[in-house]
Design a protein around this motif. Sequence first.
Motif, PDB file in Angstrom:
ATOM      1  N   ALA A   1       0.862  -1.176   0.000  1.00  0.00           N
ATOM      2  CA  ALA A   1       0.000   0.000   0.000  1.00  0.00           C
ATOM      3  C   ALA A   1       0.895   1.221   0.000  1.00  0.00           C
ATOM      4  O   ALA A   1       1.801   1.316   0.829  1.00  0.00           O
ATOM      5  N   GLY A   2       0.678   2.138  -0.912  1.00  0.00           N
ATOM      6  CA  GLY A   2       1.532   3.314  -0.953  1.00  0.00           C
ATOM      7  C   GLY A   2       1.363   4.097  -2.231  1.00  0.00           C
ATOM      8  O   GLY A   2       0.359   3.978  -2.924  1.00  0.00           O
ATOM      9  N   GLN A   3       2.340   4.906  -2.528  1.00  0.00           N
ATOM     10  CA  GLN A   3       2.240   5.833  -3.650  1.00  0.00           C
ATOM     11  C   GLN A   3       3.372   5.622  -4.639  1.00  0.00           C
ATOM     12  O   GLN A   3       4.528   5.413  -4.256  1.00  0.00           O
ATOM     13  N   LEU A   4       3.041   5.677  -5.925  1.00  0.00           N
ATOM     14  CA  LEU A   4       4.002   5.501  -7.001  1.00  0.00           C
ATOM     15  C   LEU A   4       4.425   6.843  -7.564  1.00  0.00           C
ATOM     16  O   LEU A   4       3.589   7.724  -7.810  1.00  0.00           O
ATOM     17  N   HIS A   5       5.718   6.988  -7.792  1.00  0.00           N
ATOM     18  CA  HIS A   5       6.275   8.172  -8.443  1.00  0.00           C
ATOM     19  C   HIS A   5       7.177   7.726  -9.585  1.00  0.00           C
ATOM     20  O   HIS A   5       7.693   6.606  -9.570  1.00  0.00           O
ATOM     21  N   LEU A   6       7.376   8.592 -10.542  1.00  0.00           N
ATOM     22  CA  LEU A   6       8.180   8.253 -11.716  1.00  0.00           C
ATOM     23  C   LEU A   6       9.556   8.897 -11.614  1.00  0.00           C
ATOM     24  O   LEU A   6       9.669  10.107 -11.385  1.00  0.00           O
ATOM     25  N   ASP A   7      10.587   8.070 -11.774  1.00  0.00           N
ATOM     26  CA  ASP A   7      11.941   8.587 -11.891  1.00  0.00           C
ATOM     27  C   ASP A   7      12.073   9.177 -13.293  1.00  0.00           C
ATOM     28  O   ASP A   7      12.083   8.436 -14.282  1.00  0.00           O
TER      29      ASP A   7
ATOM     30  N   PRO B   1       7.231 -20.281 -10.446  1.00  0.00           N
ATOM     31  CA  PRO B   1       5.918 -19.770 -10.867  1.00  0.00           C
ATOM     32  C   PRO B   1       4.786 -20.440 -10.104  1.00  0.00           C
ATOM     33  O   PRO B   1       4.819 -21.627  -9.818  1.00  0.00           O
ATOM     34  N   GLY B   2       3.790 -19.636  -9.758  1.00  0.00           N
ATOM     35  CA  GLY B   2       2.626 -20.151  -9.058  1.00  0.00           C
ATOM     36  C   GLY B   2       2.723 -20.113  -7.557  1.00  0.00           C
ATOM     37  O   GLY B   2       1.756 -20.463  -6.870  1.00  0.00           O
ATOM     38  N   THR B   3       3.868 -19.687  -7.012  1.00  0.00           N
ATOM     39  CA  THR B   3       4.017 -19.647  -5.555  1.00  0.00           C
ATOM     40  C   THR B   3       3.942 -18.243  -4.986  1.00  0.00           C
ATOM     41  O   THR B   3       4.030 -18.074  -3.777  1.00  0.00           O
ATOM     42  N   THR B   4       3.760 -17.239  -5.829  1.00  0.00           N
ATOM     43  CA  THR B   4       3.812 -15.850  -5.375  1.00  0.00           C
ATOM     44  C   THR B   4       2.570 -15.096  -5.835  1.00  0.00           C
ATOM     45  O   THR B   4       2.145 -15.218  -6.984  1.00  0.00           O
ATOM     46  N   THR B   5       1.987 -14.330  -4.935  1.00  0.00           N
ATOM     47  CA  THR B   5       0.865 -13.463  -5.264  1.00  0.00           C
ATOM     48  C   THR B   5       1.143 -12.075  -4.693  1.00  0.00           C
ATOM     49  O   THR B   5       1.576 -11.955  -3.547  1.00  0.00           O
ATOM     50  N   VAL B   6       0.912 -11.041  -5.488  1.00  0.00           N
ATOM     51  CA  VAL B   6       1.094  -9.667  -5.035  1.00  0.00           C
ATOM     52  C   VAL B   6      -0.246  -8.951  -5.102  1.00  0.00           C
ATOM     53  O   VAL B   6      -0.909  -8.954  -6.143  1.00  0.00           O
ATOM     54  N   VAL B   7      -0.663  -8.382  -3.987  1.00  0.00           N
ATOM     55  CA  VAL B   7      -1.904  -7.621  -3.894  1.00  0.00           C
ATOM     56  C   VAL B   7      -1.526  -6.196  -3.511  1.00  0.00           C
ATOM     57  O   VAL B   7      -0.845  -5.990  -2.503  1.00  0.00           O
ATOM     58  N   ALA B   8      -1.940  -5.217  -4.301  1.00  0.00           N
ATOM     59  CA  ALA B   8      -1.462  -3.849  -4.091  1.00  0.00           C
ATOM     60  C   ALA B   8      -2.589  -2.839  -4.200  1.00  0.00           C
ATOM     61  O   ALA B   8      -3.534  -3.010  -4.972  1.00  0.00           O
ATOM     62  N   ASP B   9      -2.477  -1.789  -3.402  1.00  0.00           N
ATOM     63  CA  ASP B   9      -3.401  -0.653  -3.435  1.00  0.00           C
ATOM     64  C   ASP B   9      -2.531   0.592  -3.539  1.00  0.00           C
ATOM     65  O   ASP B   9      -1.827   0.947  -2.592  1.00  0.00           O
ATOM     66  N   LEU B  10      -2.559   1.242  -4.697  1.00  0.00           N
ATOM     67  CA  LEU B  10      -1.554   2.248  -5.005  1.00  0.00           C
ATOM     68  C   LEU B  10      -2.173   3.553  -5.489  1.00  0.00           C
ATOM     69  O   LEU B  10      -3.194   3.542  -6.166  1.00  0.00           O
ATOM     70  N   ALA B  11      -1.527   4.651  -5.137  1.00  0.00           N
ATOM     71  CA  ALA B  11      -1.873   5.959  -5.677  1.00  0.00           C
ATOM     72  C   ALA B  11      -0.737   6.396  -6.581  1.00  0.00           C
ATOM     73  O   ALA B  11       0.437   6.313  -6.193  1.00  0.00           O
ATOM     74  N   ALA B  12      -1.050   6.825  -7.791  1.00  0.00           N
ATOM     75  CA  ALA B  12      -0.026   7.139  -8.792  1.00  0.00           C
ATOM     76  C   ALA B  12       0.060   8.640  -9.025  1.00  0.00           C
ATOM     77  O   ALA B  12      -0.969   9.308  -9.211  1.00  0.00           O
ATOM     78  N   ASP B  13       1.289   9.152  -9.031  1.00  0.00           N
ATOM     79  CA  ASP B  13       1.450  10.563  -9.340  1.00  0.00           C
ATOM     80  C   ASP B  13       1.109  10.795 -10.823  1.00  0.00           C
ATOM     81  O   ASP B  13       0.954   9.846 -11.588  1.00  0.00           O
ATOM     82  N   PRO B  14       0.908  12.038 -11.235  1.00  0.00           N
ATOM     83  CA  PRO B  14       0.435  12.288 -12.606  1.00  0.00           C
ATOM     84  C   PRO B  14       1.299  11.652 -13.685  1.00  0.00           C
ATOM     85  O   PRO B  14       0.792  11.156 -14.692  1.00  0.00           O
ATOM     86  N   GLU B  15       2.623  11.635 -13.476  1.00  0.00           N
ATOM     87  CA  GLU B  15       3.503  11.075 -14.505  1.00  0.00           C
ATOM     88  C   GLU B  15       3.353   9.564 -14.606  1.00  0.00           C
ATOM     89  O   GLU B  15       3.350   8.995 -15.696  1.00  0.00           O
ATOM     90  N   VAL B  16       3.256   8.887 -13.448  1.00  0.00           N
ATOM     91  CA  VAL B  16       3.029   7.440 -13.481  1.00  0.00           C
ATOM     92  C   VAL B  16       1.663   7.134 -14.090  1.00  0.00           C
ATOM     93  O   VAL B  16       1.504   6.193 -14.875  1.00  0.00           O
ATOM     94  N   TRP B  17       0.667   7.942 -13.739  1.00  0.00           N
ATOM     95  CA  TRP B  17      -0.684   7.722 -14.266  1.00  0.00           C
ATOM     96  C   TRP B  17      -0.687   7.802 -15.793  1.00  0.00           C
ATOM     97  O   TRP B  17      -1.294   6.966 -16.473  1.00  0.00           O
ATOM     98  N   GLN B  18       0.009   8.784 -16.338  1.00  0.00           N
ATOM     99  CA  GLN B  18       0.085   8.907 -17.792  1.00  0.00           C
ATOM    100  C   GLN B  18       0.853   7.751 -18.408  1.00  0.00           C
ATOM    101  O   GLN B  18       0.492   7.238 -19.469  1.00  0.00           O
TER     102      GLN B  18
END
Length: 412
Positions: free
Chosen positions: A57-63, A100-117
């Motif tokens: 859970a967190g926020q995404l930013h673009l390098d 393969p098949g042993t990993t699951t990632v569940v995410a809740d993310l907020a994206a900055d405008p650049e990541v969103w685009q």
Amino acid sequence: MDAASVLPALAAVPPGVLTGTAAATVVELADPLDPQTVLTRLRAAAASPGPLVVCLAGQLHLDRRQQLPHLALARTTPATLRYTALPWHWLAGELGMRRPGTTTVVADLAADPEVWQRLAAVPGLLHLGPGTPLHARVVPAPRRGEPTTPEYLRARAELWRSGARLSPAAAHAEAAARAVTVAPRPEPVFLTPTPAPAPATTDPAPPVPPTRTAAPPAPPIRTASVAVPVSVPRPPRASVTGSAPAVGVPRRPAPVPAIPPAYAPAPPPAPAPAGAPPVDPHPAILAAARAGRHGEAAAVAAAWEHDALRRHGPRSAEAVHWTEVRADLARLAGEPARSCELWLAAAEARLGMLQRADDPDVEGAVDRAHHQWEHIEDPVRARALGPTLVDLRRRVPGRRPGALAALTRRMG
């Protein structure tokens, strides 16, 4: 993103329910400060052969320099993003090594405008590899002072606690519906894995982009912290560039001549379908890296490394080869610390395979690690990797005099 608000809901889920096993271990990182700490914990969890569930859970930013998404940590600011946030492709690199098949990632993310685009232009931007499904909600980050809450992840926690035995796709759909009901604005994008395509006959299968809904425009943003609740030994060269550039040992404080490149043949690729020619993934990986798709290149290389580990074991030339490919990809991506770390791992692996300290492959790995260490701008990361490099330099002094002395002087 108010990441910490979902921790109580996740903490109430019995760990065994997350993994589907009789018992499980939970590692919780609330508002972590250092990306290396997160990476270390993730790597330790990924080393387990059993099922692994990663909740983010967190926020995404673009390098902006590399055009790569990063997950903000507690002290991340736009100016310090490259040093204080967790690169998304680090997740892909570590999780892609698992079976393969042993990993699951569940995410809740907020994206900055650049990541969103970028999400609208590159649907596979958050791809974690063909064997690591990602179920996620991504929303445009809210205006400053208007934090969003991880309702999708909270809904997943409620489903886990209820004891409902839903398929991953059904659980994703149900949690997505609940999240939209609770927080209908801003409009989210829901990511879910799609079936992998059939193996290619001339090129490796490209990463599978997740399915997604339409992306609404993003409002202005703030920087957020991240919580990483729940959830290798890096196993043991070759340059993906075909002919590696000459790398030099430190030129401070005393100049040292450049070290010529070392070369190694590529290992045999994974078997292709019956009747099809062998698949060589290197050209496609290099093309992705040169096109700036560094996360994609790293994820594909990590998947091939995982395959080499499964087929040949950690103490094999094939596994070492892919570790060194990943090290060169990190160099191309402008990540000297990560490249140094991988070259160090490759050198240790070669020594563990009883290769001599004066073997050109061993010397080449240490020289490249040393060269990348010299380019690390973050003094904290340089100090963290320095002792390992010094230890290796003492065992593998190399063919150019003064390398160890220059290193110890700079470390001193």
